[in-house]
Design a protein around this motif. Structure first.
Motif, mmCIF file in Angstrom:
data_model
loop_
_atom_site.group_PDB
_atom_site.id
_atom_site.type_symbol
_atom_site.label_atom_id
_atom_site.label_comp_id
_atom_site.label_asym_id
_atom_site.label_seq_id
_atom_site.Cartn_x
_atom_site.Cartn_y
_atom_site.Cartn_z
ATOM 1 N N THR A 68 41.716 6.644 -19.412
ATOM 2 C CA THR A 68 42.049 8.012 -18.998
ATOM 3 C C THR A 68 42.461 8.850 -20.203
ATOM 4 O O THR A 68 41.982 9.961 -20.391
ATOM 5 C CB THR A 68 43.183 7.981 -17.947
ATOM 6 N N LYS A 69 43.333 8.281 -21.034
ATOM 7 C CA LYS A 69 43.796 8.992 -22.236
ATOM 8 C C LYS A 69 42.656 9.276 -23.202
ATOM 9 O O LYS A 69 42.517 10.379 -23.716
ATOM 10 C CB LYS A 69 44.853 8.152 -22.963
ATOM 11 N N ALA A 70 41.834 8.260 -23.448
ATOM 12 C CA ALA A 70 40.735 8.387 -24.406
ATOM 13 C C ALA A 70 39.698 9.401 -23.916
ATOM 14 O O ALA A 70 39.189 10.211 -24.697
ATOM 15 C CB ALA A 70 40.087 7.025 -24.643
ATOM 16 N N VAL A 71 39.396 9.376 -22.630
ATOM 17 C CA VAL A 71 38.447 10.333 -22.052
ATOM 18 C C VAL A 71 39.017 11.744 -22.183
ATOM 19 O O VAL A 71 38.316 12.681 -22.559
ATOM 20 C CB VAL A 71 38.131 9.992 -20.574
ATOM 21 N N GLY A 72 40.300 11.896 -21.884
ATOM 22 C CA GLY A 72 40.944 13.206 -21.999
ATOM 23 C C GLY A 72 40.860 13.760 -23.403
ATOM 24 O O GLY A 72 40.593 14.945 -23.613
ATOM 25 N N LYS A 73 41.057 12.881 -24.383
ATOM 26 C CA LYS A 73 41.012 13.299 -25.783
ATOM 27 C C LYS A 73 39.602 13.762 -26.172
ATOM 28 O O LYS A 73 39.428 14.759 -26.845
ATOM 29 C CB LYS A 73 41.446 12.131 -26.671
ATOM 30 N N LYS A 74 38.600 13.008 -25.735
ATOM 31 C CA LYS A 74 37.229 13.300 -26.164
ATOM 32 C C LYS A 74 36.506 14.306 -25.257
ATOM 33 O O LYS A 74 35.750 15.138 -25.741
ATOM 34 C CB LYS A 74 36.422 12.008 -26.249
ATOM 35 N N ASP A 78 40.294 17.976 -17.957
ATOM 36 C CA ASP A 78 39.752 17.983 -16.589
ATOM 37 C C ASP A 78 39.043 16.668 -16.255
ATOM 38 O O ASP A 78 38.913 16.304 -15.092
ATOM 39 C CB ASP A 78 38.822 19.183 -16.372
ATOM 40 N N LYS A 79 38.589 15.936 -17.286
ATOM 41 C CA LYS A 79 37.923 14.648 -17.044
ATOM 42 C C LYS A 79 38.835 13.472 -17.367
ATOM 43 O O LYS A 79 38.587 12.366 -16.919
ATOM 44 C CB LYS A 79 36.641 14.558 -17.881
ATOM 45 N N ASN A 81 41.593 12.346 -16.328
ATOM 46 C CA ASN A 81 42.637 12.054 -15.345
ATOM 47 C C ASN A 81 42.094 11.068 -14.324
ATOM 48 O O ASN A 81 40.895 11.017 -14.072
ATOM 49 C CB ASN A 81 43.163 13.349 -14.686
ATOM 50 N N SER A 82 42.997 10.293 -13.754
ATOM 51 C CA SER A 82 42.538 9.218 -12.867
ATOM 52 C C SER A 82 41.874 9.754 -11.606
ATOM 53 O O SER A 82 40.976 9.124 -11.070
ATOM 54 C CB SER A 82 43.672 8.253 -12.539
ATOM 55 N N LYS A 83 42.274 10.932 -11.143
ATOM 56 C CA LYS A 83 41.654 11.486 -9.932
ATOM 57 C C LYS A 83 40.152 11.707 -10.161
ATOM 58 O O LYS A 83 39.319 11.340 -9.330
ATOM 59 C CB LYS A 83 42.352 12.802 -9.568
ATOM 60 N N TYR A 84 39.799 12.307 -11.287
ATOM 61 C CA TYR A 84 38.393 12.544 -11.639
ATOM 62 C C TYR A 84 37.652 11.216 -11.770
ATOM 63 O O TYR A 84 36.560 11.032 -11.226
ATOM 64 C CB TYR A 84 38.320 13.337 -12.949
ATOM 65 N N LEU A 85 38.243 10.267 -12.490
ATOM 66 C CA LEU A 85 37.577 8.991 -12.741
ATOM 67 C C LEU A 85 37.414 8.165 -11.459
ATOM 68 O O LEU A 85 36.377 7.542 -11.251
ATOM 69 C CB LEU A 85 38.332 8.202 -13.809
ATOM 70 N N TYR A 86 38.422 8.191 -10.588
ATOM 71 C CA TYR A 86 38.305 7.460 -9.316
ATOM 72 C C TYR A 86 37.296 8.133 -8.390
ATOM 73 O O TYR A 86 36.664 7.455 -7.574
ATOM 74 C CB TYR A 86 39.659 7.324 -8.620
#
Length: 110
Positions: A68-74, A78-79, A81-86
């Motif tokens: 979640t953190k790594a996706v947020g950084k890159k 909006d992407k 966060n766990s809500k988006y990923l789930y």
């Protein structure tokens, strides 16, 4: 166990993860997603490709919090966060997305 994709058979472990990571190709992700009844969109591929790059760099499949953190950084907050990923990977962004990406099960995943 095994999965069929592109006319080839790919060996998987009892949880459906590829036993040989080098065997992975996009058709494997498509076949796994079809088994989970989950059509892959560009958003799914963005995360799958992100995971593959992450694994190549760190030689580890990230647990959800790290992912979640790594996706947020890159890719942006909006992407990242766990809500988006789930929403993309209902069986768990760590487990399901890593499986689709041909990576081993993330450490810390049950």
């Amino acid at each position: 166990m095994a999965i069929e994709a592109n006319g080839k058979t790919f060996e998987t472990d009892e949880e459906g993860y590829l036993t040989n990571l080098a065997d992975w190709e996009p058709a494997v992700a498509e076949a796994m997603a079809a088994e989970d009844d989950l059509p892959l969109t560009d958003e799914h591929w963005e995360i799958i490709n992100f995971l593959r790059e992450y694994y190549e760099e760190y030689q580890i499949a990230p647990a959800v919090r790290v992912l979640t953190k790594a996706v947020g950084k890159k890719l942006g907050k909006d992407k990242g966060n766990s809500k988006y990923l789930y929403a993309l990977f209902p069986y768990g962004p760590g487990k399901q997305a890593c499986r689709f990406a041909g990576l081993p099960k993330p450490t810390g995943c049950i």
